[in-house]
Design a protein around this motif. Structure first.
Motif, PDB file in Angstrom:
ATOM      1  N   GLN A 485       0.824  -1.206   0.000  1.00 31.92           N
ATOM      2  CA  GLN A 485       0.000   0.000   0.000  1.00 31.92           C
ATOM      3  C   GLN A 485       0.860   1.258   0.000  1.00 31.92           C
ATOM      4  N   THR A 486       1.906   1.272   0.810  1.00 30.50           N
ATOM      5  CA  THR A 486       2.794   2.436   0.849  1.00 30.50           C
ATOM      6  C   THR A 486       3.404   2.709  -0.515  1.00 30.50           C
ATOM      7  N   ASP A 487       3.935   1.661  -1.152  1.00 30.58           N
ATOM      8  CA  ASP A 487       4.613   1.830  -2.447  1.00 30.58           C
ATOM      9  C   ASP A 487       3.627   2.204  -3.550  1.00 30.58           C
ATOM     10  N   ILE A 488       2.473   1.557  -3.580  1.00 28.60           N
ATOM     11  CA  ILE A 488       1.503   1.810  -4.644  1.00 28.60           C
ATOM     12  C   ILE A 488       0.882   3.193  -4.502  1.00 28.60           C
ATOM     13  N   ASN A 489       0.497   3.580  -3.286  1.00 33.96           N
ATOM     14  CA  ASN A 489      -0.079   4.913  -3.093  1.00 33.96           C
ATOM     15  C   ASN A 489       0.921   6.011  -3.430  1.00 33.96           C
ATOM     16  N   LYS A 490       2.170   5.808  -3.039  1.00 32.05           N
ATOM     17  CA  LYS A 490       3.202   6.794  -3.365  1.00 32.05           C
ATOM     18  C   LYS A 490       3.367   6.906  -4.874  1.00 32.05           C
ATOM     19  N   TYR A 491       3.350   5.779  -5.556  1.00 33.96           N
ATOM     20  CA  TYR A 491       3.489   5.767  -7.012  1.00 33.96           C
ATOM     21  C   TYR A 491       2.322   6.496  -7.678  1.00 33.96           C
ATOM     22  N   ILE A 492       1.108   6.245  -7.199  1.00 29.73           N
ATOM     23  CA  ILE A 492      -0.081   6.900  -7.758  1.00 29.73           C
ATOM     24  C   ILE A 492      -0.008   8.405  -7.549  1.00 29.73           C
ATOM     25  N   GLN A 493       0.273   8.815  -6.328  1.00 26.74           N
ATOM     26  CA  GLN A 493       0.239  10.237  -5.995  1.00 26.74           C
ATOM     27  C   GLN A 493       1.363  11.012  -6.676  1.00 26.74           C
ATOM     28  N   GLU A 494       2.553  10.449  -6.694  1.00 31.75           N
ATOM     29  CA  GLU A 494       3.664  11.138  -7.349  1.00 31.75           C
ATOM     30  C   GLU A 494       3.445  11.213  -8.855  1.00 31.75           C
ATOM     31  N   SER A 495       2.972  10.127  -9.450  1.00 27.87           N
ATOM     32  CA  SER A 495       2.715  10.120 -10.887  1.00 27.87           C
ATOM     33  C   SER A 495       1.600  11.089 -11.247  1.00 27.87           C
ATOM     34  N   MET A 496       0.592  11.160 -10.395  1.00 27.22           N
ATOM     35  CA  MET A 496      -0.525  12.073 -10.644  1.00 27.22           C
ATOM     36  C   MET A 496      -0.034  13.512 -10.752  1.00 27.22           C
TER      37      MET A 496
END
Length: 540
Positions: A485-496
């Motif tokens: 969850q930490t890695d995926i949420n960070k990836y989503i938010q940074e990419s967004m």
């Protein structure tokens, strides 16, 4: 002065002020010849009188037949409280009761070790109010029950209506009126309003200093993307999951998500979204929203209006704003997120408690699920801050109100009686709506009512199915889920942010972005969360 309790004696004796049936009787034990001593760990609210010295504490002890030996942490900072709690657990020097938050993972961990005792039988035998609440509130049992079938913590029920629809946009209604504009209802209309805010000098100072749309990060729904993405695909702003016919899936790798990013990228390149919306925190935005002189903010996202312009005596800028309903996107999507405010276990009994103490503790928790407790815990015993409603005073639903807050309730700086909101309590939507509403919502005393009226614009736009905000995860999966969850949420938010600001190209980089989820174990993550969701539905 007269207390709420003394004015409602039958309410206390019956212990059923929350529309409970006759089988949910008071679990007080004030007639016991000798109080049962309970050591309780809790955070001392700095705005409240020390718990041992409170009239409210004495009332609770008298009603329940317990004597509380307080072990307080002089802070409401959750990190500090959690650190003290973990130290106690690690040392083995634990109280009879923890009246502080246990995460779902902690409940399972310490429950499986025997540190926290199962509460199922105690609830069944000695807690009619809790038992009744589990029957009446659809989501409660499923979110209380661990995968092993046990209940290790009693949560606080706080059905804060405006909190449950937290993804709000606030727009300057005075600017709309000055420019002859209507409240926007679609993403296209919203874009045109923002252009007018930016270009047509709505604050009238002859300068192009207006910020059409802003927001902030790392706080409650301050991010502009959370509100705007819901015009394309449901965005819960937490897991980024959708649920369709019971199937859990990720929203952030779908074509609709890309469309939402394209829309926000266009707003950004046209200068309609403040760049600071992606970098500033709530404190920085508050300074911007309370900018001396002319107001410069056209619209902003926040869980409630007062997270921007100051809602205090002598400050009127906040009165310029009202809520924007969920916008309809180009494909007809029009969503908002609805979250039920069921916290983690805030009352857990440990293996240190004797049988007698465990029974006394669950009876105490059961008493905390009554309306007199909820009212006196918040307002204290003096009657200074709340009174019984007079005949003819109406509540939120237009009914005869039960309670009326007094002007004194708006005072700040004085230490109050009552525990505030520590531990479990039963503050249902019906209870919260039973207070008198003022005639003018744009007043300090009417602010809560204003939030209620604003929230009515959002109700009904939530998806038919949604992923719960808090779930038990199988212990064997818990550690992996945390990393995923930490890695995926960070990836989503940074990419967004990169896509919106143009650092990534939606045409060239979208496919590689989608493929990048596989490297972050997305399939395994979704599979685990599907299992947790299925367990939640089964236990509920």
């Amino acid at each position: 002065m007269t207390t709420i309790l003394s004015l409602l004696p039958l309410l206390v004796l019956a212990g059923c002020a929350t529309k409970q049936s006759d089988d949910a009787q008071s679990t007080g034990s004030s007639s016991a010849s000798k109080p049962v001593s309970l050591s309780i760990f809790a955070a001392q609210d700095s705005t409240r009188i020390d718990y041992p010295s409170q009239p409210f504490t004495k009332w609770v002890e008298d009603q329940t037949g317990v004597k509380i030996d307080w072990q307080t942490v002089p802070s409401t900072d959750t990190n500090v409280v959690n650190e003290k709690k973990q130290l106690a657990l690690a040392s083995g020097d634990i109280p009879d009761v923890f009246m502080s938050g246990f995460s779902k993972a902690e409940e399972q961990n310490y429950g499986s070790q025997g540190v926290l005792i199962p509460l199922n039988d105690l609830i069944d035998q000695y807690a009619p109010n809790i038992k009744k609440a589990m029957e009446d509130i659809p989501y409660l049992k499923g979110q209380m029950t661990a995968p092993d079938g046990n209940i290790y913590g009693i949560p606080s029920i706080n059905e804060c209506y405006h909190c449950s629809y937290g993804q709000k946009m606030w727009i300057n209604k005075d600017w709309l009126a000055k420019l002859g504009l209507q409240m926007p209802t679609t993403t296209a209309e919203f874009e045109q309003v923002l252009k007018a805010f930016k270009e047509n000098d709505p604050n009238g100072n002859g300068k192009q200093d207006e910020i059409a749309l802003s927001g902030f990060q790392q706080s409650w729904n301050g991010n502009v993307d959370g509100f705007l993405m819901n015009a394309f695909v449901p965005d819960d702003n937490t897991y980024f999951f959708t649920v369709n016919h019971g199937k859990v899936d990720l929203a952030a790798n779908k074509p609709e998500w890309k469309q939402g990013l394209e829309y926000m990228h266009r707003l950004f390149t046209e200068g309609l979204i403040d760049q600071g919306a992606f970098t500033q925190n709530n404190d920085a935005f508050v300074q911007l929203a309370n900018h001396p002189g002319d107001n410069i903010i056209g619209a902003y996202t926040a869980g409630h209006l007062g997270m921007g312009p100051s809602v205090t005596e002598g400050q009127d800028r906040w009165k310029e704003y009202e809520a924007v309903p969920p916008l309809k996107g180009p494909n007809g999507a029009q969503f908002t997120t609805h979250t039920l405010n069921l916290g983690d276990g805030t009352f857990a009994i440990t293996n240190k408690a004797s049988k007698e103490q465990a029974i006394a503790a669950i009876k105490l928790a059961d008493f905390m699920y009554t309306e007199p407790f909820a009212t006196n815990e918040m307002y204290g015993m003096s009657g200074e801050y709340v009174r019984p409603a007079n005949p003819g005073e109406k509540d939120t639903m237009g009914r005869q109100a039960k309670y009326t807050e007094t002007p004194e309730n708006g005072k700040v700086g004085e230490l109050r009686d009552g525990w505030g909101q520590i531990g479990p309590a039963l503050r249902t939507k019906d209870y919260r709506f039973s207070f008198t509403v003022p005639e003018n919502p744009y007043t300090l005393v009417g602010y809560e009512y204003l939030l209620t009226l604003s929230t009515q614009k959002y109700e009904g736009f939530e998806p038919k199915e949604a992923f719960p905000q808090s779930l038990f995860i199988d212990p064997e999966d818990a550690e992996n889920v945390q990393h995923f969850q930490t890695d995926i949420n960070k990836y989503i938010q940074e990419s967004m942010v990169q896509f919106i600001m143009g650092n990534k190209d939606l045409n060239k980089d979208w496919n590689s972005y989608v493929e990048g989820f596989n490297k972050l174990n997305l399939p395994t993550y979704v599979q685990i969360m599907q299992k947790a969701y299925d367990s939640y539905k089964q236990n509920g």
